[in-house]
Design an enzyme around this catalytic site. Structure first.
Site, PDB file in Angstrom:
ATOM      1  N   PRO A 169       3.919  16.754  44.751  1.00  0.00           N
ATOM      2  CA  PRO A 169       4.823  15.651  44.403  1.00  0.00           C
ATOM      3  C   PRO A 169       5.870  15.342  45.472  1.00  0.00           C
ATOM      4  O   PRO A 169       6.488  16.246  46.042  1.00  0.00           O
ATOM      5  CB  PRO A 169       5.471  16.143  43.105  1.00  0.00           C
ATOM      6  N   CYS A 170       6.072  14.040  45.690  1.00  0.00           N
ATOM      7  CA  CYS A 170       6.972  13.576  46.745  1.00  0.00           C
ATOM      8  C   CYS A 170       8.446  13.445  46.345  1.00  0.00           C
ATOM      9  O   CYS A 170       9.314  13.548  47.223  1.00  0.00           O
ATOM     10  CB  CYS A 170       6.488  12.221  47.261  1.00  0.00           C
ATOM     11  N   PRO A 171       8.785  13.175  45.057  1.00  0.00           N
ATOM     12  CA  PRO A 171      10.186  12.903  44.721  1.00  0.00           C
ATOM     13  C   PRO A 171      11.204  13.936  45.202  1.00  0.00           C
ATOM     14  O   PRO A 171      12.321  13.547  45.580  1.00  0.00           O
ATOM     15  CB  PRO A 171      10.158  12.816  43.186  1.00  0.00           C
ATOM     16  N   PHE A 229      11.557  15.174  47.918  1.00  0.00           N
ATOM     17  CA  PHE A 229      11.867  14.986  49.337  1.00  0.00           C
ATOM     18  C   PHE A 229      12.032  13.517  49.723  1.00  0.00           C
ATOM     19  O   PHE A 229      12.242  13.209  50.892  1.00  0.00           O
ATOM     20  CB  PHE A 229      10.758  15.632  50.189  1.00  0.00           C
TER      21      PHE A 229
END
Length: 351
Positions: free
Chosen positions: A89-91, A93
């Site tokens: 998951p990206c959120p 960063f």
């Protein structure tokens, strides 16, 4: 996108989403044993594209929360997996996710590293947002590298790759980490994958947009509207396609700045059009003042998916899968490097 190598090396992928990374790695020559994903619509997309395709024989689609996933369920012998890949998951960063890093409950790097330890693959590939390589996360990255090194991996590179440089008609920078066991890392080409020609939105969508306007050829505005779109769309690549979260709104092509960029390419970013077979309102879908809206299929082309890769679920759910995907051509380029290192190691072993 055609497959360039024999399906010779095995892969397991976590956070598989709608299969962007999986299809790219498949076309680089990786035979998937399992695709693990938590979203039910994305899992159905994966099943729809793999279950009846003999090229994907033996691939299991597993709907699971990774935090409670037991890798023993895969039934893999120790040390027999070639590649463990995933777009965690990206959120944690991303700027939109407030960049909480390791303090974000959505951070799955620890889970990924646990699976690396348990499955002991020959190579690891992790994809994330560019923000992960910001200076504020330097200590976090050092911790990941240290853990990988403690498991006898060498980091081949951790770099930002820009999707537009790999034939994807979109600005989409992604941070890519590749690590391999030492006997393979020494054969890895320590550079970014070779870049390809930039493709404009106009080139990528010409045929599909032509077909949509041909369907309303009786409207005297159709030909002029198509030409206006095409002239603008030839000017460049798209802004980053975003999928958004399930908590916020429906499908559209991004925040205000992105919508302005889309308008400059002749596309209306205020929503997503119905597919041609289901078009109910040509005025909305093709003749908005800013230009035509994109269909989910066209958004997928902007991500670099093949035309025959289909997305499950209602329009908003399908578009969200597309917007959250990793462009297949980028995954293919990285996969080909890993594959080449395996081949070189095999040749060296044969003497």
């Amino acid at each position: 996108m055609t497959r360039t190598n024999a399906l010779k090396y095995t892969s397991v992928e976590i956070c598989a989403g709608a299969g962007g990374q999986a299809s790219g790695l498949h076309n680089a020559g990786f035979r998937h044993i399992a695709l693990i994903e938590i979203d039910k619509d994305a899992c159905q997309t994966l099943r729809d594209n793999t279950e009846s395709n003999p090229e994907w024989a033996g691939c299991k689609v597993i709907e699971a929360d990774l935090k409670g996933f037991d890798s023993a369920d895969l039934g893999l012998p120790d040390g027999q997996l070639d590649l463990l890949a995933g777009g965690v998951p990206c959120p944690p960063f991303s700027a939109a996710g407030k960049q909480l890093g390791g303090d974000d409950e959505r951070d799955l790097f620890p889970t990924m590293l646990r699976l690396v330890d348990e499955l002991d693959p020959k190579a690891v590939m992790i994809e994330n947002v560019r923000g992960l390589l910001d200076p504020k996360f330097v200590e976090y990255r050092k911790g990941i590298v240290k853990q990988l090194e403690s498991m006898d991996y060498e980091v081949c590179y951790w770099e930002v790759l820009e999707a537009k440089n790999y034939g994807v008609p979109q600005l989409r920078p992604r941070a890519i980490l590749v690590a391999m066991k030492a006997q393979y890392a020494r054969h890895f080409e320590h550079s970014k994958p070779q870049e390809t020609e930039v493709v404009s939105v106009g080139v990528a969508l010409h045929d599909s947009m032509r077909t949509r306007y041909d369907a309303v050829a009786g409207d005297p505005r159709a030909e002029k509207a198509f030409k206006n779109w095409y002239e603008k769309a030839l000017e460049g690549v798209a802004p980053t396609v975003v999928g958004g979260s399930k908590k916020h709104g429906g499908a559209d092509l991004g925040p205000t700045r992105a919508k302005r960029a889309w308008e400059g390419l002749g596309v209306c970013g205020l929503g997503v059009a119905n597919e041609l077979d289901d078009m109910k309102d040509a005025e909305r879908d093709l003749f908005a003042p800013a230009g035509p809206k994109l269909t989910v299929t066209q958004a997928a082309l902007i991500q670099g998916f093949d035309e025959d890769w289909k997305f499950s679920g209602r329009k908003t759910a399908a578009y969200r899968q597309v917007g959250n995907a990793f462009p297949p051509p980028v995954a293919k380029a990285v996969g080909e490097q890993i594959y080449a290192a395996f081949e070189a190691a095999a040749r060296a072993q044969r003497g």
